[in-house]
Design an enzyme around this catalytic site. Structure first.
Site, PDB file in Angstrom:
ATOM      1  N   GLY A  93       0.831  -1.190   0.000  1.00 34.65           N
ATOM      2  CA  GLY A  93       0.000   0.000   0.000  1.00 34.65           C
ATOM      3  C   GLY A  93       0.867   1.242   0.000  1.00 34.65           C
ATOM      4  CD  GLU A 134      -4.729   9.723  -6.155  1.00 32.06           C
ATOM      5  OE1 GLU A 134      -3.616  10.106  -6.518  1.00 32.06           O
ATOM      6  OE2 GLU A 134      -5.613   9.336  -6.930  1.00 32.06           O
ATOM      7  CB  THR A 179      -2.007   7.458   4.576  1.00 31.89           C
ATOM      8  OG1 THR A 179      -0.603   7.407   4.877  1.00 31.89           O
ATOM      9  CG2 THR A 179      -2.496   6.070   4.170  1.00 31.89           C
TER      10      THR A 179
END
Length: 390
Positions: free
Chosen positions: A139, A370, A372
């Protein structure tokens, strides 16, 4: 209760064309999006017909070159259009931002032949794009992605799973980052994959607390063959392409966040001036007046910040730090303002009869997508003090 139309905002229009564009978008949003926004979000319905209309109207192509069907508009103008759309329905505003992000790699790094062949249909042909970077185990640490791209003659074979993909399963094309070489950022390459490619499938969309009308799903690549003619940029350049796209995409998220915040403020002001307690409108009480004043000030500051970053981009100057600042401040502002709007409405703010509770649920995701907001702080700090030493 249907959503109210947002109050007109004094837009910064550098040209008469931009001024006319803002008026067009505001009218389109009022007529085509606002009347059904609340009901469709509750039902989890994606408004594909709205995106088709936006595409045919040129509103999904605004920041791109007119030689390929774009609108030749600066980011200063494009972002204000996103804000107008998001103020009426975030699913539409964010969706337009994601589509623009999905076109960025081809427009910025594709060959002249690739752009001429593929970009016009992506910008104005009714198509919808998605951007595939994140994975279940990659992520915030996007450089550790595992989706593989293996060369096979004139093709590449993609295998792996992408996660948290907006428009996953319904997009007509996917900009995909995959590992074509060794470990780390230098082993990543970008590809443009058709949505109907054999071996490409999507999981059941995630069940989210907000943005229910916008499908977010894992996308699976099971031996998907992509011709080398759809490789974007050089082999190993993918991570650089991804970061360039994200810098611009963060400005889109910032603009959408201010749109949601503005809608929440409009709803709070409308309620506070109409609701009477102790014989007078609740807006007459200093506690609420100061709260509304703070909300308006935060929105104005966020808007000024994202526009300042956009002007840097339009001037061809570095803007990565300012984009991170804008994304950080504007999304935090949206979370604060929407929460305060619920408080202004009291018990009614906690019900689905008024849209402010939806705005609050939607604002939360903007602090996550886009990059954190913790990642944004790392980006800003790196620009200020240099990379962390080990």
């Amino acid at each position: 209760m249907p959503d109210h139309a947002p109050q007109p905002v004094d837009r910064i229009a550098p040209t008469d064309e931009a001024r006319e564009l803002f008026a067009l978008v505001r009218e389109l949003a009022r007529r085509e999006i606002a009347p059904t926004a609340a009901d469709e979000e509750e039902a989890g319905r994606f408004p594909r017909e709205v995106f088709t209309l936006l595409s045919r109207s040129g509103l999904l192509a605004l920041p791109y070159d007119s030689a390929y069907g774009g609108g030749d508009q600066p980011y200063e103008v494009y972002l204000q259009v996103l804000e107008e759309l998001a103020a009426v329905r975030l699913t539409v505003g964010l969706g337009a931002s994601v589509h623009t992000l999905a076109c960025h790699a081809l427009a910025g790094f594709g060959t002249k032949e690739q752009r001429a062949e593929l970009l016009p249909a992506m910008l104005g042909g009714g198509l919808l794009g998605a951007y595939c970077l994140s994975e279940p185990a990659a992520g915030s640490d996007a450089a550790s992605l595992r989706t593989k791209a293996v060369r096979d003659g004139d093709d590449w074979v993609l295998t792996g799973t992408k996660a948290w993909i907006t428009h996953g399963g319904i997009a007509d094309f996917y900009t995909v980052l995959a590992r074509s070489g060794g470990p780390g950022a230098r082993g990543i390459t970008a590809y443009l994959v058709p949505g109907d490619a054999p071996g490409l499938s999507a999981a059941v969309p995630e069940r989210k607390m907000g943005m229910k009308g916008s499908p977010t799903a894992q996308v699976h690549f099971d031996g998907v063959r992509v011709p080398d003619s759809r490789r974007l940029g050089e082999e190993g350049q993918g991570f650089t392409i991804a970061l360039a796209a994200l810098d611009s995409g963060r400005l889109g998220i910032a603009a959408c966040a201010i749109g949601v915040a503005q809608a929440a403020l409009d709803g709070a002001v409308e309620y506070a001036t109409g609701r009477r307690q102790f014989g007078r409108p609740v807006a007459d009480f200093q506690g609420l007046r100061f709260l509304l004043a703070d909300m308006a000030t935060q929105i104005a500051a966020g808007r000024a910040l994202y526009l300042a970053a956009a002007r840097l981009r339009d001037a061809g100057l570095p803007f990565a730090k300012e984009a991170a600042m804008a994304k950080l401040m504007c999304t935090d502002t949206a979370m604060k303002v929407t929460t305060d709007a619920v408080q202004v409405l009291g018990g009614y703010g906690y019900t689905a009869d008024f849209p402010v509770e939806r705005y609050m649920r939607e604002a939360k995701v903007l602090q996550i997508v886009e990059g954190t907001n913790q990642i944004q702080r790392m980006v800003i700090a790196r620009h200020l003090a240099g990379p962390e030493s080990r």
